[in-house]
Design a protein around this motif. Structure first.
Motif, PDB file in Angstrom:
ATOM      1  N   ARG A  81       0.852  -1.187   0.000  1.00 31.00           N
ATOM      2  CA  ARG A  81       0.000   0.000   0.000  1.00 31.00           C
ATOM      3  C   ARG A  81       0.887   1.236   0.000  1.00 31.00           C
ATOM      4  N   ARG A  82       0.274   2.385  -0.269  1.00 29.76           N
ATOM      5  CA  ARG A  82       1.050   3.625  -0.298  1.00 29.76           C
ATOM      6  C   ARG A  82       1.675   3.901   1.069  1.00 29.76           C
ATOM      7  N   ILE A  83       2.889   4.421   1.070  1.00 31.75           N
ATOM      8  CA  ILE A  83       3.601   4.746   2.306  1.00 31.75           C
ATOM      9  C   ILE A  83       3.434   6.237   2.557  1.00 31.75           C
ATOM     10  N   VAL A  84       2.644   6.592   3.548  1.00 33.93           N
ATOM     11  CA  VAL A  84       2.294   7.999   3.768  1.00 33.93           C
ATOM     12  C   VAL A  84       3.480   8.804   4.275  1.00 33.93           C
ATOM     13  N   ASP A  85       4.522   8.151   4.758  1.00 37.14           N
ATOM     14  CA  ASP A  85       5.697   8.863   5.258  1.00 37.14           C
ATOM     15  C   ASP A  85       6.606   9.356   4.134  1.00 37.14           C
ATOM     16  N   LEU A  86       6.218   9.083   2.871  1.00 37.12           N
ATOM     17  CA  LEU A  86       7.011   9.533   1.725  1.00 37.12           C
ATOM     18  C   LEU A  86       6.161  10.468   0.864  1.00 37.12           C
ATOM     19  N   PRO A  87       5.964  11.700   1.307  1.00 37.23           N
ATOM     20  CA  PRO A  87       5.127  12.634   0.541  1.00 37.23           C
ATOM     21  C   PRO A  87       5.810  13.056  -0.753  1.00 37.23           C
ATOM     22  N   GLY A  88       4.998  13.384  -1.739  1.00 39.00           N
ATOM     23  CA  GLY A  88       5.529  13.883  -2.999  1.00 39.00           C
ATOM     24  C   GLY A  88       6.053  12.814  -3.932  1.00 39.00           C
ATOM     25  N   ILE A  89       5.928  11.561  -3.567  1.00 33.55           N
ATOM     26  CA  ILE A  89       6.393  10.456  -4.407  1.00 33.55           C
ATOM     27  C   ILE A  89       5.257  10.010  -5.326  1.00 33.55           C
ATOM     28  N   PRO A  90       5.475   9.940  -6.634  1.00 35.86           N
ATOM     29  CA  PRO A  90       4.412   9.438  -7.525  1.00 35.86           C
ATOM     30  C   PRO A  90       4.260   7.925  -7.376  1.00 35.86           C
ATOM     31  N   TRP A  91       3.022   7.479  -7.231  1.00 32.12           N
ATOM     32  CA  TRP A  91       2.747   6.057  -7.032  1.00 32.12           C
ATOM     33  C   TRP A  91       2.021   5.502  -8.244  1.00 32.12           C
ATOM     34  N   LEU A  92       2.374   4.308  -8.634  1.00 30.10           N
ATOM     35  CA  LEU A  92       1.735   3.613  -9.745  1.00 30.10           C
ATOM     36  C   LEU A  92       1.088   2.346  -9.210  1.00 30.10           C
ATOM     37  N   ARG A  93      -0.213   2.240  -9.386  1.00 30.20           N
ATOM     38  CA  ARG A  93      -0.932   1.044  -8.938  1.00 30.20           C
ATOM     39  C   ARG A  93      -0.880  -0.009 -10.043  1.00 30.20           C
ATOM     40  N   LEU A  94      -0.308  -1.147  -9.742  1.00 30.16           N
ATOM     41  CA  LEU A  94      -0.184  -2.214 -10.727  1.00 30.16           C
ATOM     42  C   LEU A  94      -1.436  -3.081 -10.712  1.00 30.16           C
TER      43      LEU A  94
END
Length: 235
Positions: free
Chosen positions: A5-18
């Motif tokens: 799942r997305r890691i909220v402690d890393l703001p500003g990181i673009p996430w790609l859902r596979l």
């Protein structure tokens, strides 16, 4: 970096859902492992097999390995065996336990409330659940049901489409339904179906007749009040 799942402690990181594989890519993966000649000689059956695997790479790998281990079997025979294994509530082939492992790991990260909701939401034979239907199944207010279903989406156990409707991939649904029957019990599952049926019969445009009849077929004993509603609503 990958994660469940997305890691909220890393703001500003673009996430790609596979997501899952495209059908044609799943078919190529099956052929690469178990043999191109065999797969494309039974291409239609092979398409059904990768569809039953929900186009997930791990499950396609497992199906291909099983196919490779049984050179005299047709692909339809492998598919029938796989579907039978997935329906079994207790005894399963080791291959299916491998396929189930990511789902078990995902539910192990949940509290009991969300785990039960995950299992219960998979019980109805509907192609999808809108949020009001999910609320009926889970016996929750709509806002609470929305929060629960969104948590399951974030855990990659439930899919959501552009209309906001929720649905399960076939393998995930088979797993969660087995867990519901084993853990929550037959009576609680039937109560959820009763609530959903009552909701669908009293709210217009909630579910199509095919899905409604599928849910109705799951109900073992129809209460008189619901039976009367069904008689008035369905031809």
């Amino acid at each position: 970096m990958t994660g469940s799942r997305r890691i909220v402690d890393l703001p500003g990181i673009p996430w790609l859902r596979l997501g899952v594989l495209r059908p044609e890519d799943a078919l190529r993966l099956l052929a690469a492992i178990s043999g191109t000649r065999r797969v494309f000689a039974e291409e239609e059956a092979a398409g059904r097999l990768v569809g039953a695997c929900s186009y997930q790479p791990l499950s396609v790998h497992v199906a291909a390995a099983r196919l490779d281990a049984r050179p005299s079997w047709t692909i339809d025979q492998i598919l029938a065996q796989l579907e039978d294994d997935l329906r079994r509530p207790v005894v399963m082939h080791e291959d299916c336990k491998i396929v189930d492992r990511p789902f078990r790991e995902a539910q192990a990260r949940m509290d009991s409330f969300h785990r039960d909701a995950f299992h219960l939401a998979a019980v109805p034979d509907c192609g999808r659940l809108d949020v009001a239907m999910a609320a009926a199944v889970l016996d929750l207010p709509v806002n609470e049901a929305t929060a629960v279903m969104e948590a399951l989406v974030d855990a990659h156990l439930v899919e959501i489409d552009e209309n906001g409707d929720y649905h399960f991939l076939g393998l995930v649904k088979a797993f969660a339904r087995r867990q519901a029957l084993n853990g929550l019990g037959h009576e609680r599952c039937q109560q959820a179906l009763h609530r959903l049926l009552r909701h669908c019969l009293t709210v217009e445009h909630t579910v199509g007749e095919e899905d409604l009849r599928a849910v109705l077929d799951q109900i073992v004993e129809l209460p008189d009040a619901l039976a009367e509603m069904v008689s008035l609503s369905l031809p």
